[in-house]
Design a protein around this motif. Sequence first.
Motif, PDB file in Angstrom:
ATOM      1  N   MET A 216       0.830  -1.207   0.000  1.00 39.14           N
ATOM      2  CA  MET A 216       0.000   0.000   0.000  1.00 39.14           C
ATOM      3  C   MET A 216       0.865   1.258   0.000  1.00 39.14           C
ATOM      4  SD  MET A 216      -3.073  -1.219   2.547  1.00 39.14           S
ATOM      5  CE  MET A 216      -3.380   0.453   3.024  1.00 39.14           C
ATOM      6  N   ALA A 217       1.995   1.204   0.670  1.00 38.90           N
ATOM      7  CA  ALA A 217       2.888   2.361   0.762  1.00 38.90           C
ATOM      8  C   ALA A 217       3.547   2.694  -0.574  1.00 38.90           C
ATOM      9  CB  ALA A 217       3.955   2.110   1.821  1.00 38.90           C
ATOM     10  N   GLU A 218       3.520   1.768  -1.522  1.00 37.62           N
ATOM     11  CA  GLU A 218       4.111   2.016  -2.840  1.00 37.62           C
ATOM     12  C   GLU A 218       3.289   2.992  -3.673  1.00 37.62           C
ATOM     13  OE1 GLU A 218       4.953  -1.630  -4.889  1.00 37.62           O
ATOM     14  OE2 GLU A 218       5.999  -2.462  -3.155  1.00 37.62           O
ATOM     15  N   GLY A 219       2.058   3.264  -3.243  1.00 36.50           N
ATOM     16  CA  GLY A 219       1.243   4.245  -3.946  1.00 36.50           C
ATOM     17  C   GLY A 219       0.112   3.648  -4.746  1.00 36.50           C
ATOM     18  N   HIS A 220      -0.470   4.489  -5.578  1.00 36.20           N
ATOM     19  CA  HIS A 220      -1.674   4.149  -6.327  1.00 36.20           C
ATOM     20  C   HIS A 220      -1.482   2.898  -7.180  1.00 36.20           C
ATOM     21  CE1 HIS A 220      -5.609   5.242  -8.038  1.00 36.20           C
ATOM     22  NE2 HIS A 220      -5.150   4.611  -9.116  1.00 36.20           N
ATOM     23  N   VAL A 221      -2.503   2.060  -7.185  1.00 33.18           N
ATOM     24  CA  VAL A 221      -2.543   0.887  -8.059  1.00 33.18           C
ATOM     25  C   VAL A 221      -3.830   0.974  -8.864  1.00 33.18           C
ATOM     26  CG1 VAL A 221      -3.581  -0.584  -6.275  1.00 33.18           C
ATOM     27  CG2 VAL A 221      -2.356  -1.626  -8.145  1.00 33.18           C
ATOM     28  N   HIS A 222      -3.753   0.664 -10.123  1.00 32.56           N
ATOM     29  CA  HIS A 222      -4.933   0.773 -10.976  1.00 32.56           C
ATOM     30  C   HIS A 222      -5.895  -0.392 -10.809  1.00 32.56           C
ATOM     31  CE1 HIS A 222      -2.400   3.628 -13.447  1.00 32.56           C
ATOM     32  NE2 HIS A 222      -3.495   4.303 -13.193  1.00 32.56           N
ATOM     33  N   LEU A 223      -5.378  -1.607 -10.776  1.00 37.73           N
ATOM     34  CA  LEU A 223      -6.230  -2.787 -10.838  1.00 37.73           C
ATOM     35  C   LEU A 223      -6.133  -3.669  -9.600  1.00 37.73           C
ATOM     36  CD1 LEU A 223      -5.277  -3.830 -14.478  1.00 37.73           C
ATOM     37  CD2 LEU A 223      -7.329  -2.568 -13.765  1.00 37.73           C
ATOM     38  N   GLN A 224      -7.267  -4.256  -9.228  1.00 39.84           N
ATOM     39  CA  GLN A 224      -7.260  -5.228  -8.140  1.00 39.84           C
ATOM     40  C   GLN A 224      -6.393  -6.431  -8.508  1.00 39.84           C
ATOM     41  OE1 GLN A 224     -10.871  -5.804  -5.603  1.00 39.84           O
ATOM     42  NE2 GLN A 224     -11.892  -4.898  -7.381  1.00 39.84           N
ATOM     43  N   GLU A 225      -6.360  -6.782  -9.779  1.00 38.15           N
ATOM     44  CA  GLU A 225      -5.521  -7.898 -10.217  1.00 38.15           C
ATOM     45  C   GLU A 225      -4.058  -7.639  -9.888  1.00 38.15           C
ATOM     46  OE1 GLU A 225      -9.201  -8.004 -12.850  1.00 38.15           O
ATOM     47  OE2 GLU A 225      -7.952  -6.437 -11.967  1.00 38.15           O
ATOM     48  N   THR A 226      -3.615  -6.411 -10.135  1.00 38.82           N
ATOM     49  CA  THR A 226      -2.228  -6.039  -9.828  1.00 38.82           C
ATOM     50  C   THR A 226      -1.976  -6.123  -8.337  1.00 38.82           C
ATOM     51  OG1 THR A 226      -2.184  -4.569 -11.748  1.00 38.82           O
ATOM     52  CG2 THR A 226      -0.500  -4.215 -10.061  1.00 38.82           C
ATOM     53  N   LEU A 227      -2.897  -5.603  -7.548  1.00 37.22           N
ATOM     54  CA  LEU A 227      -2.756  -5.634  -6.098  1.00 37.22           C
ATOM     55  C   LEU A 227      -2.659  -7.076  -5.596  1.00 37.22           C
ATOM     56  CD1 LEU A 227      -2.703  -4.096  -3.398  1.00 37.22           C
ATOM     57  CD2 LEU A 227      -5.217  -4.191  -3.411  1.00 37.22           C
ATOM     58  N   CYS A 228      -3.560  -7.943  -6.055  1.00 39.25           N
ATOM     59  CA  CYS A 228      -3.521  -9.360  -5.650  1.00 39.25           C
ATOM     60  C   CYS A 228      -2.208 -10.013  -6.028  1.00 39.25           C
ATOM     61  CB  CYS A 228      -4.672 -10.130  -6.295  1.00 39.25           C
ATOM     62  SG  CYS A 228      -6.225 -10.013  -5.436  1.00 39.25           S
ATOM     63  N   ASP A 229      -1.777  -9.803  -7.272  1.00 40.03           N
ATOM     64  CA  ASP A 229      -0.539 -10.420  -7.739  1.00 40.03           C
ATOM     65  C   ASP A 229       0.663  -9.941  -6.941  1.00 40.03           C
ATOM     66  OD1 ASP A 229      -1.978 -11.802  -9.664  1.00 40.03           O
ATOM     67  OD2 ASP A 229      -1.375 -10.490 -11.318  1.00 40.03           O
ATOM     68  N   ASP A 230       0.723  -8.649  -6.672  1.00 36.59           N
ATOM     69  CA  ASP A 230       1.852  -8.100  -5.909  1.00 36.59           C
ATOM     70  C   ASP A 230       1.897  -8.665  -4.495  1.00 36.59           C
ATOM     71  OD1 ASP A 230       2.446  -6.574  -8.132  1.00 36.59           O
ATOM     72  OD2 ASP A 230       1.832  -4.656  -7.244  1.00 36.59           O
ATOM     73  N   ILE A 231       0.753  -8.719  -3.835  1.00 38.03           N
ATOM     74  CA  ILE A 231       0.700  -9.249  -2.468  1.00 38.03           C
ATOM     75  C   ILE A 231       1.061 -10.730  -2.468  1.00 38.03           C
ATOM     76  CG2 ILE A 231      -0.829  -9.780  -0.538  1.00 38.03           C
ATOM     77  CD1 ILE A 231      -2.283  -7.101  -1.168  1.00 38.03           C
ATOM     78  N   ALA A 232       0.513 -11.488  -3.401  1.00 39.40           N
ATOM     79  CA  ALA A 232       0.800 -12.927  -3.467  1.00 39.40           C
ATOM     80  C   ALA A 232       2.297 -13.163  -3.682  1.00 39.40           C
ATOM     81  CB  ALA A 232      -0.015 -13.576  -4.578  1.00 39.40           C
TER      82      ALA A 232
END
Length: 132
Positions: A77-93
């Motif tokens: 989250m501290a990395e800043g804005h993310v456009h897609l939930q897919e990106t967020l899921c992939d990054d966390i995973a």
Amino acid sequence: MITALLHPQLMDCRRLFLRNYEVMINIGVHEFEKKGEQRVLLNVDLFIPLALSTPQHDRLSEVVDYDFIRETIARRMAEGHVHLQETLCDDIARSMLDHPQVRAVRVSTMKPDVYPDCEGVGVEVFRMKDGI
């Protein structure tokens, strides 16, 4: 997705989880979404071999600490804005799999405030470490 959880390499695993972790995050592709935070619910399941997560002395150092899950999410989250939930899921995973004890991970995100006529919209991903 459910069949992935029946994978033979997960049969000797303990599942740690974080349920409905509510965060406010900068997420979305639309201009109005880029001007503020949105509420997102996160769910994480970590699959850890019992041999690496069965405490012998009832000490936190013998298991994966739940704080690891929350801290990993906070770093993304501290990395800043993310456009897609897919990106967020992939990054966390991907970050969860970096932990040496984690064999597999399932991550889901849900934006509960997008549409008034449903509980929410979201994404889920399941990943295992390579070579397993």
